[in-house]
Design an enzyme around this catalytic site. Structure first.
Site, PDB file in Angstrom:
ATOM      1  N   ASP A 613      89.187  51.261  11.587  1.00  0.00           N
ATOM      2  CA  ASP A 613      88.852  52.555  12.177  1.00  0.00           C
ATOM      3  C   ASP A 613      87.568  53.044  11.495  1.00  0.00           C
ATOM      4  O   ASP A 613      87.155  52.495  10.460  1.00  0.00           O
ATOM      5  CB  ASP A 613      90.013  53.522  11.953  1.00  0.00           C
ATOM      6  CG  ASP A 613      89.678  54.938  12.351  1.00  0.00           C
ATOM      7  OD1 ASP A 613      89.117  55.115  13.433  1.00  0.00           O
ATOM      8  OD2 ASP A 613      89.968  55.865  11.562  1.00  0.00           O
ATOM      9  N   TYR A 614      86.957  54.082  12.054  1.00  0.00           N
ATOM     10  CA  TYR A 614      85.714  54.564  11.432  1.00  0.00           C
ATOM     11  C   TYR A 614      85.941  55.878  10.667  1.00  0.00           C
ATOM     12  O   TYR A 614      85.919  55.903   9.450  1.00  0.00           O
ATOM     13  CB  TYR A 614      84.611  54.748  12.487  1.00  0.00           C
ATOM     14  CG  TYR A 614      83.303  55.193  11.863  1.00  0.00           C
ATOM     15  CD1 TYR A 614      82.524  54.295  11.139  1.00  0.00           C
ATOM     16  CD2 TYR A 614      82.870  56.512  11.962  1.00  0.00           C
ATOM     17  CE1 TYR A 614      81.343  54.704  10.535  1.00  0.00           C
ATOM     18  CE2 TYR A 614      81.694  56.928  11.365  1.00  0.00           C
ATOM     19  CZ  TYR A 614      80.938  56.021  10.660  1.00  0.00           C
ATOM     20  OH  TYR A 614      79.770  56.419  10.034  1.00  0.00           O
ATOM     21  N   ASP A 615      86.164  56.975  11.377  1.00  0.00           N
ATOM     22  CA  ASP A 615      86.305  58.282  10.715  1.00  0.00           C
ATOM     23  C   ASP A 615      87.562  58.316   9.853  1.00  0.00           C
ATOM     24  O   ASP A 615      88.667  58.048  10.330  1.00  0.00           O
ATOM     25  CB  ASP A 615      86.379  59.391  11.757  1.00  0.00           C
ATOM     26  CG  ASP A 615      85.062  59.598  12.473  1.00  0.00           C
ATOM     27  OD1 ASP A 615      84.196  60.285  11.925  1.00  0.00           O
ATOM     28  OD2 ASP A 615      84.912  59.033  13.580  1.00  0.00           O
TER      29      ASP A 615
END
Length: 959
Positions: A613-615
């Site tokens: 995932d990023y955030d």
């Protein structure tokens, strides 16, 4: 005489290697709560229930002792060193004390704690009941019937036989040893000795000049350079740590710890670090202010986190409990419900427990032979007059000034009552004198008496000193009205004692709505002390009540006092605490990522699949979406991983294509999935594939209309438009109102949209997202797993609820691990076929093994037998590492379920065997604390820690 250690078994916690200290700005992790079948109770109060007086058996009163050292009478003869306000006169040889007008009953001063101790001369010290806090001490004492109890507290100011304070530095080890022995023999009391400067900085400094005014809505009006405040805070932290250390020394596995009041707000946090599996309760006897007042406290975060180390926090009223929950949400940003606060993945229960009095003791004492003659004397003195009684400490919050002004208004508005009604106001000196307030009260009394009095009539009789117990009960018994006008008060027991004393007279009680007891005493006549005309009118109405009305009101009040005693309060709090920790809303602890294991599996694999995932995973969460730009060291590690031909690296994010290309597009061989699985871009390609192209997106117009409605009515919220989804953010809105609006919006969407369109609502971190039902990150993980079936190493990392779809897909949408961890909301329960039976069993075994070792390592060990073996537990394979799952594992399931509230049986989980036969090794990693509800099988505490691990795996960072 033998030392205190001979009277009880000592804990072996000193031999433990505790984890690193968690600062007060963070929350400590809580392990599985351990309770014994019949738990021992450790009560922790600021001061022990006994005042101690040292006796000089030699009869010498010289200023120096042997070898020129100061004697215990050092400072004697100086009236400034005589602080008898903390206790009753301590010894028959002591000079007369201004606290009592009748010395025939040494413990008969109003406010003694009700332990029934008149003075126990034993050895070289006298132990007497400490003055004040009678309800608390009576409640604690009553628990001795059902529990084995230990009480811990500061020994307080110790006096010599002449009543003068003995400096702590003058106490020898022999004195301390004797005090410990006698206190333990008497009531199993463990005293804490504090250096005088530290004790003063803690109590008279931080408690009385910072916390007490703030809790009573009195903000500080003096500007300083902050040095004294810093010193007082340091003393407050130091003293709280001394209490925590004393508790750890006495603690035995399965004990329950009950901490009292604002003097020890940091102790739960400090205790939780050393005893993660302890059952801890806190009761705040003072009021708790609203968040708008509390946020003025410079150390607000530390104080709230200090309290949240407990399992249960009790308050006098519902409003105080609501204020605390609101502070946790608004100041610290924690999620909350009406029942408690979500802290580190577990719920800290917050409840209302109104305290009472020892009704039997009050009834017994008000009928003692010394009370009746004084009642007759008061009636004779004020013959033919209606008597209004007030008894308060002379503090700003007690409302004495407002009471007198309201009485003046009463005499002015109802002139026919002049000469018929008198007010007897007794004020006891506060700990810190307030000359301005004393002068104001004296001036107001003189003004009323000069205006409305005469040679043969004085309307106000003010007595500024302590009165003895018999006079106090006599005064309450003959009163026609009890008048309490506190402008802010926590525990006001005077109102309850007045009710008990009015069992024959049935005099009405006029009570300020700002007292802690106001919510419980429905039969009282409530007033706003700032409304002088309103108080005057209620006084007139009370004087003219019929006997039937008086009896009905008193009967209701009297029944309440008899039913809700101090004993009921204590038993109710402890019962609720044991019930809550026994059915604790807590996830099974997720083991901390084993760096050695993941590096070993990564290096031994010839093909690897990595999904992130990023955030919140590759970058910290930011308040605004545009601020979450990638960090340089993260890009360096990600680039190195993507450039390795043995790796397949994907970023599966809720971000749209444009943002991912802008921030991560320069990383070659990196695959992307945007908008929670709506779009995919293969590694090495520039083309995006729209997986929702064939889906009907007409639902967006309905959702935009609803989102716009709530955006216009929620300041700080906004809508984020994506090609296949819509997100409503309320991160910058007021925390409580934003959460309320989000729930309203969710209900609106469920009724107007979900019932007729193929979409679902995803509740994220401070946002609501609406997306097509078949689109989620889990579907992307399934695609990638099917595209790369030969991957020998699989890593999937995420941080929030949207990433649980990935973990569910990785674990096969079910199995033991998922069933143990998944939080069930309504009918939303997925029972699907496991990915592989062996993998699911192995994952469950890992979690159970790590959970077991976490409880073992982070809680005190059982006492050793004479042969050096554990008496009730074994310690096979135990270590002091921080929640690292041991390797190798066996796939055997535990013989006993590790449920919260049960005593863990060591040795129930086998550690033999190996997972070497498994073709794949899956690492699903969540970002957050160990008790977070998740389907992942590992956790790291922050994005930075994950990035460091990625740097090690890629070779750009040192292990």
């Amino acid at each position: 005489m033998s030392s205190i250690a001979t009277f009880h078994s000592t804990s072996s916690t000193s031999s433990l290697s505790f984890p690193k200290v968690v600062p007060l700005t963070e929350l400590p992790e809580t392990a599985q709560i351990i309770l014994s079948e019949r738990p021992r109770l450790i009560n922790v109060t600021h001061q022990i229930p006994f005042a101690c007086t040292l006796i000089d058996r030699t009869g010498q009163a010289s200023s120096t002792g042997p070898n020129g050292t100061p004697s215990l009478s050092n400072g004697a003869g100086s009236p400034t060193n005589r602080r008898s306000s903390f206790a009753v006169p301590r010894h028959p040889a002591a000079s007369s004390s201004p606290l009592a007008t009748d010395h025939s009953t040494a413990n008969g001063v109003n406010g003694t704690n009700g332990l029934g101790v008149t003075g126990d001369i034993d050895g070289d010290c006298i132990l007497e009941a400490r003055r004040g806090h009678s309800a608390m001490y009576s409640g604690i004492l009553s628990l001795n019937k059902d529990y084995e109890t230990v009480q811990i507290g500061w020994v307080g100011e110790i006096a010599d036989q002449d009543g003068y304070i003995v400096p702590c530095k003058n106490l020898t080890e022999k004195h301390k040893h004797n005090l410990k022995d006698k206190l333990w023999e008497k009531e199993k009391v463990v005293p804490i000795f504090l250096e005088d400067g530290r004790a003063a900085g803690h109590y008279e400094g931080y408690c009385k000049t910072v916390l007490w005014p703030l809790f009573h809505y009195l903000l500080w009006d003096e500007a300083t350079d902050g040095r004294q405040e810093k010193k007082n805070w340091d003393d407050y932290v130091f003293v709280n740590q001394q209490f925590a250390d004393a508790i750890v020394e006495q603690y035995q596995p399965g004990d329950v710890v009950w901490i009292h009041d604002y003097h020890l707000l940091l102790v739960p946090h400090m205790l939780r670090q050393k005893l993660p599996g302890a059952a801890i309760g806190v009761f705040i006897h003072a009021p708790f202010p609203s968040s708008e007042i509390f946020r003025c406290l410079p150390k607000r975060v530390e104080v709230l986190n200090g309290l949240l180390g407990a399992n249960q926090i009790g308050f006098q009223t519902y409003s105080y409990a609501r204020h605390f929950i609101s502070c946790c949400t608004r100041v610290n940003g924690y999620e909350s419900t009406p029942r408690g606060v979500d802290a580190m993945g577990s719920t800290v229960w917050v409840g209302t427990f109104p305290i009472g009095i020892d009704a039997e003791r009050v009834e017994r004492q008000r009928k003692t032979p010394g009370v009746l003659p004084k009642m007759e004397a008061i009636r004779k003195t004020y013959k033919g007059k209606r008597i209004i009684v007030g008894r308060d400490k002379l503090d700003l919050v007690k409302g004495v000034q407002q009471k007198l002004q309201a009485f003046e208004k009463f005499l002015n508005d109802y002139p026919e009552m002049q000469g018929q009604v008198v007010m007897i106001q007794v004020t006891s000196p506060p700990l810190v004198e307030n000359p301005k307030l004393e002068a104001k009260i004296a001036e107001l009394v003189a003004h009323i008496n000069g205006t409305y009095g005469s040679l043969n009539f004085t309307p106000v009789h003010h007595y500024h000193h302590h009165i003895d117990r018999d006079e106090y009960y006599a005064l309450l018994s003959v009163a026609d009205i009890g008048l309490i006008t506190s402008v802010r008060d926590g525990m006001n027991t005077t109102s309850l004692e007045y009710i008990m004393c009015q069992n024959e007279n049935h005099g009405p009680l006029i009570l300020s709505e700002f007292t802690g007891t106001a919510g419980s005493l429905g039969g009282a006549m409530m007033v706003n002390p700032w409304d002088y005309q309103g108080v005057a009118r209620v006084i007139y109405d009370a004087l003219n009540l019929t006997q039937e009305d008086k009896f009905a009101r008193h009967n209701q009040l009297h029944k309440h006092v008899l039913a809700h005693t101090a004993q009921f309060w204590a038993k109710n709090f402890i019962s609720e605490l044991i019930l809550n920790v026994g059915t604790w809303d807590q996830s099974t602890p997720t083991p901390h990522l084993d760096q050695g294991l993941i590096v070993e599996k990564f290096n031994s694999a010839t093909k690897r699949l990595l999904m992130f995932d990023y955030d919140g995973t590759l970058t910290p969460i930011r308040k605004t979406p545009g601020a979450a730009v990638p960090q340089e060291h993260m890009l360096k590690a990600l680039t190195a991983l993507a450039n390795d031909p043995n790796n397949v690296v994907w970023v599966i994010s809720g971000r749209d294509q444009k943002v991912l290309e802008e921030w991560l597009g320069e990383v070659e061989n990196l695959g992307f999935s945007a908008e929670h699985g709506s779009f995919m871009r293969q590694p090495g390609s520039k083309k995006w594939v729209n997986l929702t192209e064939s889906l009907d997106m007409s639902w967006k117009s309905d959702v935009i209309e609803i989102f716009t409605y709530y955006t216009e009515r929620t300041q700080g919220s906004f809508i984020e438009h994506k090609r296949s989804s819509l997100t409503w953010h309320f991160r910058m809105a007021d925390p409580e109102f934003g959460a309320f609006q989000a729930k309203e919006c969710q209900n609106h969407l469920e009724n107007a949209v979900l019932s007729k369109l193929p979409v679902e609502i995803l509740v994220g971190k401070k946002n609501l997202e609406v997306r097509p039902t078949i689109v989620n990150k889990g579907e992307i993980v399934k695609r990638l797993m099917s595209q790369h079936p030969d991957a020998e190493f699989v890593l999937c990392a995420g941080d929030d609820k949207t990433d649980e779809d990935m973990f569910r897909a990785l674990a096969g949408n079910g199995g033991a691990a998922a069933q143990r961890r998944e939080s069930i909301n309504g009918n939303n329960r997925a029972i699907l076929e496991p990915y592989t039976d062996e993998l699911v069993a192995a994952t469950a075994a890992k979690i159970a093994q790590a959970t077991f070792h976490h409880s073992l390592e982070r809680a005190p060990l059982a006492p050793l037998s004479s042969k050096g073996h554990l008496t009730s537990q074994s310690n096979e394979g135990g270590s002091n590492s921080h929640l690292k799952a041991p390797a190798p594992y066996s796939v055997a399931t535990p013989q006993q379920p590790l449920t919260p509230g049960s005593v863990v049986s060591v040795g129930s989980v086998g550690s033999e065997g190996s997972l070497a036969h498994l073709a794949n090794e899956h690492f699903s990693i969540t970002i957050g604390h160990a008790l977070k509800k998740t389907l992942a099988n590992w956790h790291v505490t922050s994005p930075e820690e994950l990035i460091r691990i990625l740097g090690i795996l890629s070779g750009v960072a040192e292990p």
